[in-house]
Scaffold this active site. Structure first.
Site, mmCIF file in Angstrom:
data_model
loop_
_atom_site.group_PDB
_atom_site.id
_atom_site.type_symbol
_atom_site.label_atom_id
_atom_site.label_comp_id
_atom_site.label_asym_id
_atom_site.label_seq_id
_atom_site.Cartn_x
_atom_site.Cartn_y
_atom_site.Cartn_z
ATOM 1 N N GLY A 84 0.811 -1.224 0.000
ATOM 2 C CA GLY A 84 0.000 0.000 0.000
ATOM 3 C C GLY A 84 0.838 1.266 0.000
ATOM 4 O O GLY A 84 0.386 2.307 -0.463
ATOM 5 N N GLU B 62 1.668 1.920 -3.401
ATOM 6 C CA GLU B 62 0.437 2.353 -4.081
ATOM 7 C C GLU B 62 0.075 3.800 -3.739
ATOM 8 O O GLU B 62 -0.420 4.534 -4.599
ATOM 9 C CB GLU B 62 -0.693 1.383 -3.741
ATOM 10 C CG GLU B 62 -0.445 0.026 -4.404
ATOM 11 C CD GLU B 62 -1.344 -1.085 -3.890
ATOM 12 O OE1 GLU B 62 -1.308 -1.348 -2.671
ATOM 13 O OE2 GLU B 62 -2.073 -1.674 -4.696
HETATM 14 N N1 COA Z 1 1.421 -4.044 8.833
HETATM 15 C C1 COA Z 1 1.451 -4.068 10.198
HETATM 16 N N2 COA Z 1 2.573 -3.945 10.902
HETATM 17 C C2 COA Z 1 3.716 -3.778 10.223
HETATM 18 C C3 COA Z 1 3.765 -3.742 8.826
HETATM 19 C C4 COA Z 1 2.547 -3.873 8.117
HETATM 20 N N3 COA Z 1 2.481 -3.825 6.795
HETATM 21 N N4 COA Z 1 5.039 -3.590 8.440
HETATM 22 C C5 COA Z 1 5.780 -3.514 9.566
HETATM 23 N N5 COA Z 1 4.976 -3.643 10.648
HETATM 24 C C6 COA Z 1 5.361 -3.595 12.055
HETATM 25 C C7 COA Z 1 6.011 -4.889 12.511
HETATM 26 O O1 COA Z 1 5.030 -5.833 12.861
HETATM 27 C C8 COA Z 1 6.806 -4.393 13.707
HETATM 28 O O2 COA Z 1 5.921 -4.198 14.808
HETATM 29 P P1 COA Z 1 6.409 -4.637 16.308
HETATM 30 O O3 COA Z 1 7.730 -3.930 16.505
HETATM 31 O O4 COA Z 1 5.309 -4.131 17.158
HETATM 32 O O5 COA Z 1 6.550 -6.108 16.264
HETATM 33 C C9 COA Z 1 7.272 -3.024 13.271
HETATM 34 O O6 COA Z 1 6.367 -2.617 12.248
HETATM 35 C C10 COA Z 1 8.687 -2.998 12.712
HETATM 36 O O7 COA Z 1 8.745 -3.937 11.640
HETATM 37 P P2 COA Z 1 9.818 -5.119 11.602
HETATM 38 O O8 COA Z 1 9.251 -6.193 10.733
HETATM 39 O O9 COA Z 1 10.242 -5.502 12.983
HETATM 40 O O10 COA Z 1 11.025 -4.371 10.896
HETATM 41 P P3 COA Z 1 12.182 -5.061 10.033
HETATM 42 O O11 COA Z 1 13.234 -4.011 9.878
HETATM 43 O O12 COA Z 1 12.596 -6.360 10.631
HETATM 44 O O13 COA Z 1 11.495 -5.373 8.616
HETATM 45 C C11 COA Z 1 10.069 -4.916 6.723
HETATM 46 C C12 COA Z 1 10.997 -4.319 7.820
HETATM 47 C C13 COA Z 1 9.463 -3.737 5.970
HETATM 48 C C14 COA Z 1 10.907 -5.766 5.775
HETATM 49 C C15 COA Z 1 8.969 -5.777 7.396
HETATM 50 O O14 COA Z 1 8.390 -5.043 8.436
HETATM 51 C C16 COA Z 1 7.882 -6.203 6.447
HETATM 52 O O15 COA Z 1 8.070 -7.087 5.642
HETATM 53 N N6 COA Z 1 6.675 -5.585 6.563
HETATM 54 C C17 COA Z 1 5.522 -5.975 5.807
HETATM 55 C C18 COA Z 1 5.589 -5.473 4.387
HETATM 56 C C19 COA Z 1 4.392 -5.948 3.592
HETATM 57 O O16 COA Z 1 4.191 -7.123 3.382
HETATM 58 N N7 COA Z 1 3.579 -5.004 3.121
HETATM 59 C C20 COA Z 1 2.425 -5.292 2.321
HETATM 60 C C21 COA Z 1 1.225 -5.462 3.168
HETATM 61 S S1 COA Z 1 -0.207 -5.826 2.207
#
Ligand code: COA
Length: 280
Positions: free
Chosen positions: A131, A134
């Protein structure tokens, strides 16, 4: 209507510089840094309110949208990474069925952003995923820091993009690259994003704000009336054949000759003066 700041969306009015027009650039910051600015219901509601405000406010000449910077790391924990928006809030997907999804994703805030008639710029520093990518694609211009990363990782959740990337990303980067991004779910660097046309500019993260506001100010100093015409006509290229688009352009180009600002722009050029836009 006052600026529509909320807990999850900070809105600042930045006076337009170097111009006789006055008015403001609206700087909207999605503010959930601990969740990498993921789009939950509150953010989406706030973005919709923001769009209605930008559209209706005579003071706002351009919208810049960005993500909040990470907060200082809590003791014993690592700092969260920089993020524009890391996608829809995945925690809200738990237990959702198709009926609930249709309601949530129809007439959503990303479409409101896309439908704005005023100029919009995405200022991206960090992850622009799902998103987030997007939201960026729904803006007119994308400017990213060198440390930004782009992607459509929904495939990893058993999903496809739901805020328009299957359509708008194709228009920006083409059919083949969109398929690759959506099917692999892999992230791409800011420089690759620039190479494929996903972002307009990449700059050092320390210069991102100045670089972006410079472009925003440049745009904000033009006639909003003419800018709206330009945006409407260029967008017509997405939904029409070439001949239809050329006909639309001819019509709108001619119509501008009945506007105050066209007369004023030409007068100012002829008299070596600064145009005094009235946005009409
Ligand atoms: N929705 C909800 N929470 C999210 C999120 C999302 N799309 N992306 C990140 N977060 C949250 C994590 O759950 C984490 O929360 P917490 O600390 O309370 O556990 C916090 O944000 C930090 O993210 P984290 O995953 O620990 O950071 P990272 O540096 O290890 O990884 C990313 C960063 C961006 C690679 C990873 O967060 C990720 O893959 N996010 C999802 C991306 C995604 O799939 N987006 C499309 C959704 S349709």
């Amino acid at each position: 209507m006052d600026e529509p700041s909320s807990a999850v969306l900070k809105v600042d009015k930045i006076p337009v510089t170097d111009s006789t027009v006055g008015g403001y650039v609206a700087l909207a910051t999605i503010n959930r840094p601990n969740k990498l600015n993921a789009l939950n219901v509150d953010v989406m509601d706030s973005l919709k309110t923001l769009c209605a405000w930008v559209e209706n406010s005579d003071e706002i000449r351009c919208l810049v949208i960005t993500g909040a910077k990470p907060l200082p790391a809590e003791e014993g924990k690592r700092a969260k990474p920089n993020s524009f928006v890391a996608g829809a809030d995945i925690s809200e997907f738990v237990g959702m069925d198709s009926k609930a999804t249709k309601i949530k994703f129809t007439d959503n805030a990303v479409e409101s952003l896309w439908s704005l008639t005023k100029p919009t710029i995405a200022m991206i520093d960090g992850f622009a995923l799902g998103g987030g990518c997007e939201v960026a694609c729904s803006c007119d211009i994308r400017i990213a820091s060198e440390r930004s990363k782009f992607g459509t990782p929904e495939i990893n959740l058993g999903l496809i993009p739901g805020y328009g990337a299957t359509q708008r990303l194709v228009k920006l980067v083409g059919y083949g690259k969109t398929l690759e991004m959506v099917m692999t779910g892999e992230m791409i660097s800011a420089s690759e994003a620039r190479n494929i046309g996903l972002v307009n500019h990449v700059c050092d993260h320390e210069e991102l704000s100045d670089f972006t506001m410079n472009i925003a100010n440049k745009i904000a100093s033009k006639s909003v009336y003419t800018l709206k015409t330009a945006k409407r006509v260029i967008k017509a290229a997405l939904n029409n054949t070439l001949n239809e688009g050329i006909a639309i352009e001819a019509e709108e180009f001619a119509k501008l000759f009945d506007s105050h600002d066209q007369e004023e722009g030409v007068r100012a050029f002829m008299e070596r003066d600064t145009p005094n836009w009235r946005d009409q």
